[in-house]
Design a protein around this motif. Structure first.
Motif, short mmCIF file in Angstrom:
data_model
loop_
_atom_site.label_atom_id
_atom_site.label_comp_id
_atom_site.label_asym_id
_atom_site.label_seq_id
_atom_site.Cartn_x
_atom_site.Cartn_y
_atom_site.Cartn_z
N THR A 130 67.85 -4.71 47.06
CA THR A 130 66.75 -4.16 47.83
C THR A 130 67.06 -4.26 49.31
O THR A 130 67.49 -5.30 49.78
N VAL A 131 66.83 -3.16 50.03
CA VAL A 131 66.95 -3.17 51.49
C VAL A 131 65.55 -3.01 52.04
O VAL A 131 64.90 -1.99 51.82
N ARG A 132 65.06 -4.04 52.74
CA ARG A 132 63.69 -4.02 53.25
C ARG A 132 63.61 -3.66 54.72
O ARG A 132 62.56 -3.30 55.22
N ASP A 133 64.73 -3.82 55.44
CA ASP A 133 64.74 -3.50 56.86
C ASP A 133 66.15 -3.10 57.28
O ASP A 133 67.04 -3.05 56.44
N ALA A 134 66.36 -2.83 58.55
CA ALA A 134 67.65 -2.35 59.04
C ALA A 134 68.67 -3.47 59.22
O ALA A 134 69.82 -3.20 59.58
N TYR A 135 68.27 -4.72 58.97
CA TYR A 135 69.14 -5.84 59.29
C TYR A 135 69.58 -6.67 58.09
O TYR A 135 70.49 -7.49 58.22
N THR A 136 68.91 -6.50 56.97
CA THR A 136 69.22 -7.35 55.82
C THR A 136 69.23 -6.58 54.50
O THR A 136 68.65 -5.49 54.41
N LYS A 137 69.86 -7.17 53.53
CA LYS A 137 69.89 -6.66 52.15
C LYS A 137 69.66 -7.86 51.24
O LYS A 137 70.19 -8.94 51.48
N THR A 138 68.86 -7.68 50.20
CA THR A 138 68.59 -8.75 49.24
C THR A 138 69.12 -8.34 47.88
O THR A 138 68.76 -7.27 47.36
N VAL A 139 69.97 -9.16 47.32
CA VAL A 139 70.44 -8.98 45.95
C VAL A 139 69.72 -10.04 45.13
O VAL A 139 69.69 -11.21 45.50
N TRP A 140 69.12 -9.61 44.03
CA TRP A 140 68.30 -10.51 43.23
C TRP A 140 68.69 -10.45 41.76
O TRP A 140 69.28 -9.47 41.31
N ALA A 141 68.33 -11.50 41.06
CA ALA A 141 68.57 -11.56 39.61
C ALA A 141 67.49 -12.44 39.00
O ALA A 141 66.97 -13.35 39.64
N GLU A 142 67.16 -12.15 37.75
CA GLU A 142 66.22 -12.98 37.00
C GLU A 142 66.92 -13.55 35.78
O GLU A 142 67.57 -12.82 35.04
N VAL A 143 66.78 -14.85 35.62
CA VAL A 143 67.40 -15.58 34.51
C VAL A 143 66.30 -16.12 33.62
O VAL A 143 65.41 -16.83 34.08
N THR A 144 66.34 -15.77 32.34
CA THR A 144 65.37 -16.26 31.37
C THR A 144 65.55 -17.75 31.17
O THR A 144 66.68 -18.25 31.08
N LEU A 145 64.43 -18.45 31.08
CA LEU A 145 64.47 -19.90 30.89
C LEU A 145 64.17 -20.24 29.45
O LEU A 145 63.13 -20.79 29.11
N LEU A 146 65.09 -19.89 28.58
CA LEU A 146 64.98 -20.24 27.16
C LEU A 146 66.06 -21.24 26.84
O LEU A 146 67.22 -21.03 27.14
N GLU A 147 65.65 -22.32 26.23
CA GLU A 147 66.59 -23.35 25.81
C GLU A 147 66.73 -23.26 24.30
O GLU A 147 65.73 -23.14 23.60
N THR A 148 67.93 -23.30 23.81
CA THR A 148 68.14 -23.28 22.36
C THR A 148 67.86 -24.67 21.81
O THR A 148 68.52 -25.64 22.19
N ALA A 149 66.85 -24.76 20.96
CA ALA A 149 66.48 -26.04 20.37
C ALA A 149 67.32 -26.27 19.11
O ALA A 149 67.61 -25.33 18.38
N PRO A 150 67.69 -27.52 18.83
CA PRO A 150 68.43 -27.80 17.60
C PRO A 150 67.57 -27.48 16.39
O PRO A 150 66.36 -27.64 16.41
N ALA A 151 68.22 -27.02 15.34
CA ALA A 151 67.50 -26.71 14.09
C ALA A 151 66.94 -27.98 13.49
O ALA A 151 67.58 -29.04 13.53
N PRO A 152 65.70 -27.92 12.93
CA PRO A 152 65.09 -29.15 12.35
C PRO A 152 65.79 -29.60 11.10
O PRO A 152 66.49 -28.96 10.44
#
Length: 152
Positions: A130-152
């Motif tokens: 995303t470019v919001r102004d003439a001076y900066t650029k923002t690169v972004w990412a979203e990481v899912t917060l899922l933890e693999t639980a051990p099988a019961p």
């Protein structure tokens, strides 16, 4: 394996973290370390959990790109983290809005660099620029917060 959603503790003190860091390798390392530390504080995850490792990798690649391709002498980059209900939103803002990121480019198999965007594409749910102004650029990412639980 069963997927278990990881949610923040009942009342976290804040769900956004933002800091300017030097556009150096040291600044990029610090961004990675701070992102993992903040995630573990917000969610109570161990530093060696899968979500923490993914956040470390994605943050390291975003910060590395900022200092390599988005750096102007004397200008810092900004790391911003936002805790979403089931994901961590990571932003790195640099000072080169003229250098927009394309889709991950094909990289020769014998190349020693050039795979950062491929890693981000593989490990993040979604990402963009995303470019919001003439001076900066923002690169972004979203990481899912899922933890693999051990099988019961």
């Amino acid at each position: 394996m069963k997927q278990q959603a990881i949610t923040p503790e009942s009342h976290p003190p804040a769900t956004e973290f933002s800091l300017r860091l030097s556009s150096t390798r040291r600044g990029a390392r610090l961004a990675r370390t701070l992102a993992v530390q903040q995630l573990t504080e917000w969610c109570g995850l161990p530093h060696d959990s899968d979500p923490a490792r993914t956040v470390a990798l994605v943050t390291a690649e975003l910060a590395s790109n900022a200092i390599t391709h988005g750096h102007l002498p004397g200008r810092d980059f900004r790391l911003t983290l936002r805790l979403l209900p089931h994901a961590l939103h990571i932003e790195v803002t640099d000072t080169r809005p003229d250098r927009l990121l394309p889709s991950p480019p094909p990289t020769p198999t014998d190349a020693t660099s050039g795979r950062g965007l491929l890693l981000i594409d593989a490990y993040a749910n979604r990402w963009g620029c995303t470019v919001r102004d003439a001076y900066t650029k923002t690169v972004w990412a979203e990481v899912t917060l899922l933890e693999t639980a051990p099988a019961p």
